[in-house]
Design a protein around this motif. Structure first.
Motif, PDB file in Angstrom:
ATOM      1  N   HIS A  35      18.236  14.755  23.281  1.00 13.56           N
ATOM      2  CA  HIS A  35      18.772  14.770  24.640  1.00 13.56           C
ATOM      3  C   HIS A  35      19.301  13.378  24.990  1.00 13.56           C
ATOM      4  O   HIS A  35      18.662  12.373  24.683  1.00 13.56           O
ATOM      5  CB  HIS A  35      17.671  15.188  25.622  1.00 13.56           C
ATOM      6  CG  HIS A  35      18.196  15.547  26.966  1.00 13.56           C
ATOM      7  ND1 HIS A  35      18.547  14.588  27.882  1.00 13.56           N
ATOM      8  CD2 HIS A  35      18.429  16.741  27.541  1.00 13.56           C
ATOM      9  CE1 HIS A  35      18.978  15.180  28.977  1.00 13.56           C
ATOM     10  NE2 HIS A  35      18.913  16.506  28.792  1.00 13.56           N
ATOM     11  N   PRO A  36      20.453  13.304  25.654  1.00  9.13           N
ATOM     12  CA  PRO A  36      21.039  11.999  25.971  1.00  9.13           C
ATOM     13  C   PRO A  36      20.175  11.128  26.888  1.00  9.13           C
ATOM     14  O   PRO A  36      20.359   9.910  26.914  1.00  9.13           O
ATOM     15  CB  PRO A  36      22.371  12.330  26.641  1.00  9.13           C
ATOM     16  CG  PRO A  36      22.443  13.797  26.778  1.00  9.13           C
ATOM     17  CD  PRO A  36      21.306  14.418  26.035  1.00  9.13           C
ATOM     18  N   GLU A  37      19.242  11.718  27.613  1.00  4.53           N
ATOM     19  CA  GLU A  37      18.349  10.918  28.453  1.00  4.53           C
ATOM     20  C   GLU A  37      17.161  10.377  27.658  1.00  4.53           C
ATOM     21  O   GLU A  37      16.538   9.409  28.077  1.00  4.53           O
ATOM     22  CB  GLU A  37      17.808  11.765  29.609  1.00  4.53           C
ATOM     23  CG  GLU A  37      18.843  12.177  30.608  1.00  4.53           C
ATOM     24  CD  GLU A  37      18.283  13.140  31.644  1.00  4.53           C
ATOM     25  OE1 GLU A  37      17.063  13.430  31.625  1.00  4.53           O
ATOM     26  OE2 GLU A  37      19.076  13.619  32.463  1.00  4.53           O
ATOM     27  N   ILE A  38      16.846  11.016  26.531  1.00  6.21           N
ATOM     28  CA  ILE A  38      15.639  10.660  25.783  1.00  6.21           C
ATOM     29  C   ILE A  38      15.988   9.999  24.450  1.00  6.21           C
ATOM     30  O   ILE A  38      15.388   8.993  24.082  1.00  6.21           O
ATOM     31  CB  ILE A  38      14.754  11.910  25.577  1.00  6.21           C
ATOM     32  CG1 ILE A  38      14.291  12.418  26.938  1.00  6.21           C
ATOM     33  CG2 ILE A  38      13.571  11.600  24.671  1.00  6.21           C
ATOM     34  CD1 ILE A  38      13.609  13.756  26.930  1.00  6.21           C
ATOM     35  N   MET A  39      16.936  10.564  23.733  1.00  2.00           N
ATOM     36  CA  MET A  39      17.447  10.031  22.474  1.00  2.00           C
ATOM     37  C   MET A  39      16.368   9.786  21.420  1.00  2.00           C
ATOM     38  O   MET A  39      16.385   8.791  20.703  1.00  2.00           O
ATOM     39  CB  MET A  39      18.272   8.767  22.724  1.00  2.00           C
ATOM     40  CG  MET A  39      19.480   9.039  23.589  1.00  2.00           C
ATOM     41  SD  MET A  39      20.512   7.617  23.858  1.00  2.00           S
ATOM     42  CE  MET A  39      21.186   7.383  22.217  1.00  2.00           C
ATOM     43  N   ARG A  40      15.424  10.715  21.349  1.00  2.00           N
ATOM     44  CA  ARG A  40      14.370  10.657  20.337  1.00  2.00           C
ATOM     45  C   ARG A  40      14.137  12.084  19.856  1.00  2.00           C
ATOM     46  O   ARG A  40      14.146  13.019  20.639  1.00  2.00           O
ATOM     47  CB  ARG A  40      13.096  10.080  20.928  1.00  2.00           C
ATOM     48  CG  ARG A  40      11.961   9.982  19.922  1.00  2.00           C
ATOM     49  CD  ARG A  40      10.707   9.430  20.532  1.00  2.00           C
ATOM     50  NE  ARG A  40      10.792   7.987  20.622  1.00  2.00           N
ATOM     51  CZ  ARG A  40      10.041   7.256  21.453  1.00  2.00           C
ATOM     52  NH1 ARG A  40       9.178   7.840  22.256  1.00  2.00           N
ATOM     53  NH2 ARG A  40      10.162   5.957  21.473  1.00  2.00           N
ATOM     54  N   THR A  41      13.891  12.246  18.575  1.00  2.00           N
ATOM     55  CA  THR A  41      13.627  13.579  18.043  1.00  2.00           C
ATOM     56  C   THR A  41      12.162  13.953  18.270  1.00  2.00           C
ATOM     57  O   THR A  41      11.287  13.076  18.267  1.00  2.00           O
ATOM     58  CB  THR A  41      13.923  13.647  16.530  1.00  2.00           C
ATOM     59  OG1 THR A  41      12.993  12.824  15.837  1.00  2.00           O
ATOM     60  CG2 THR A  41      15.344  13.225  16.216  1.00  2.00           C
ATOM     61  N   PRO A  42      11.881  15.234  18.440  1.00  2.00           N
ATOM     62  CA  PRO A  42      10.483  15.654  18.559  1.00  2.00           C
ATOM     63  C   PRO A  42       9.653  15.281  17.327  1.00  2.00           C
ATOM     64  O   PRO A  42       8.482  14.925  17.459  1.00  2.00           O
ATOM     65  CB  PRO A  42      10.574  17.174  18.721  1.00  2.00           C
ATOM     66  CG  PRO A  42      11.927  17.411  19.310  1.00  2.00           C
ATOM     67  CD  PRO A  42      12.805  16.359  18.683  1.00  2.00           C
ATOM     68  N   LEU A  43      10.269  15.308  16.142  1.00  2.00           N
ATOM     69  CA  LEU A  43       9.540  14.963  14.926  1.00  2.00           C
ATOM     70  C   LEU A  43       9.101  13.497  14.958  1.00  2.00           C
ATOM     71  O   LEU A  43       7.924  13.184  14.750  1.00  2.00           O
ATOM     72  CB  LEU A  43      10.399  15.238  13.687  1.00  2.00           C
ATOM     73  CG  LEU A  43       9.789  14.864  12.331  1.00  2.00           C
ATOM     74  CD1 LEU A  43       8.435  15.541  12.121  1.00  2.00           C
ATOM     75  CD2 LEU A  43      10.758  15.211  11.215  1.00  2.00           C
ATOM     76  N   VAL A  44      10.014  12.602  15.248  1.00  2.00           N
ATOM     77  CA  VAL A  44       9.651  11.179  15.315  1.00  2.00           C
ATOM     78  C   VAL A  44       8.675  10.933  16.462  1.00  2.00           C
ATOM     79  O   VAL A  44       7.690  10.208  16.308  1.00  2.00           O
ATOM     80  CB  VAL A  44      10.906  10.288  15.421  1.00  2.00           C
ATOM     81  CG1 VAL A  44      10.546   8.849  15.769  1.00  2.00           C
ATOM     82  CG2 VAL A  44      11.691  10.327  14.105  1.00  2.00           C
ATOM     83  N   ALA A  45       8.895  11.565  17.604  1.00  2.00           N
ATOM     84  CA  ALA A  45       7.988  11.381  18.748  1.00  2.00           C
ATOM     85  C   ALA A  45       6.568  11.824  18.402  1.00  2.00           C
ATOM     86  O   ALA A  45       5.600  11.141  18.745  1.00  2.00           O
ATOM     87  CB  ALA A  45       8.500  12.155  19.958  1.00  2.00           C
ATOM     88  N   ALA A  60       8.260  22.057   8.876  1.00  2.00           N
ATOM     89  CA  ALA A  60       8.271  23.369   8.215  1.00  2.00           C
ATOM     90  C   ALA A  60       9.193  24.369   8.895  1.00  2.00           C
ATOM     91  O   ALA A  60       9.523  25.408   8.315  1.00  2.00           O
ATOM     92  CB  ALA A  60       6.846  23.938   8.164  1.00  2.00           C
ATOM     93  N   HIS A  61       9.629  24.037  10.125  1.00  4.21           N
ATOM     94  CA  HIS A  61      10.445  24.978  10.895  1.00  4.21           C
ATOM     95  C   HIS A  61      11.774  24.378  11.323  1.00  4.21           C
ATOM     96  O   HIS A  61      12.249  24.604  12.441  1.00  4.21           O
ATOM     97  CB  HIS A  61       9.646  25.503  12.091  1.00  4.21           C
ATOM     98  CG  HIS A  61       8.523  26.377  11.657  1.00  4.21           C
ATOM     99  ND1 HIS A  61       7.281  25.876  11.337  1.00  4.21           N
ATOM    100  CD2 HIS A  61       8.467  27.712  11.427  1.00  4.21           C
ATOM    101  CE1 HIS A  61       6.508  26.862  10.951  1.00  4.21           C
ATOM    102  NE2 HIS A  61       7.197  27.988  10.987  1.00  4.21           N
ATOM    103  N   GLY A  62      12.377  23.618  10.426  1.00  3.58           N
ATOM    104  CA  GLY A  62      13.763  23.221  10.635  1.00  3.58           C
ATOM    105  C   GLY A  62      14.029  21.796  11.050  1.00  3.58           C
ATOM    106  O   GLY A  62      15.189  21.396  11.138  1.00  3.58           O
ATOM    107  N   ALA A  63      13.010  21.008  11.336  1.00  3.69           N
ATOM    108  CA  ALA A  63      13.262  19.609  11.696  1.00  3.69           C
ATOM    109  C   ALA A  63      13.803  18.873  10.472  1.00  3.69           C
ATOM    110  O   ALA A  63      13.299  19.033   9.363  1.00  3.69           O
ATOM    111  CB  ALA A  63      11.992  18.939  12.207  1.00  3.69           C
TER     112      ALA A  63
END
Length: 111
Positions: A35-45, A60-63
């Motif tokens: 997201h342009p407001e967050i700019m971080r991936t859920p995997l890295v977060a 395992a589900h597409g990251a």
């Protein structure tokens, strides 16, 4: 996949709420969106926050195991190493994840 309720997926990854992460992935929310407001991936977060179980599920589900999180300028492999998740870093290497060496903005410079 859609961006869907991506912010809710992201927050669940930050919080370590695996059930909610699973729900959003089942609903086809894109785990690679930044997201342009967050700019971080859920995997890295999830790795930064110490939620390896969530990271394993996302992976395992597409990251994307090599997608650089723009806010941190970290790949998942770099985030895992930096935050002490050495077994997960080894797993990422085994599946071909790469560390990135150039700043994310480098991709947008004219050739």
């Amino acid at each position: 996949m859609s961006a869907g309720d991506w912010k809710n997926l992201y927050q669940a990854a930050v919080d370590g709420n695996l059930d909610l992460v699973q729900h959003h992935i089942i609903e086809e929310v894109n785990p690679n969106y930044q997201h342009p407001e967050i700019m971080r991936t859920p995997l890295v977060a999830s790795l930064i926050e110490g939620h390896v179980e969530v990271a394993r599920f996302l992976l395992a589900h597409g990251a994307d195991p090599s997608l650089v999180s723009e806010l941190d300028n970290l790949s998942p492999l770099q985030a895992a190493k930096k935050h002490g998740h050495h077994a997960f870093a080894d797993h990422l290497r085994q599946i071909g994840a790469k560390e990135q060496n150039e700043p994310f903005w480098w991709r947008w410079l004219p050739v």
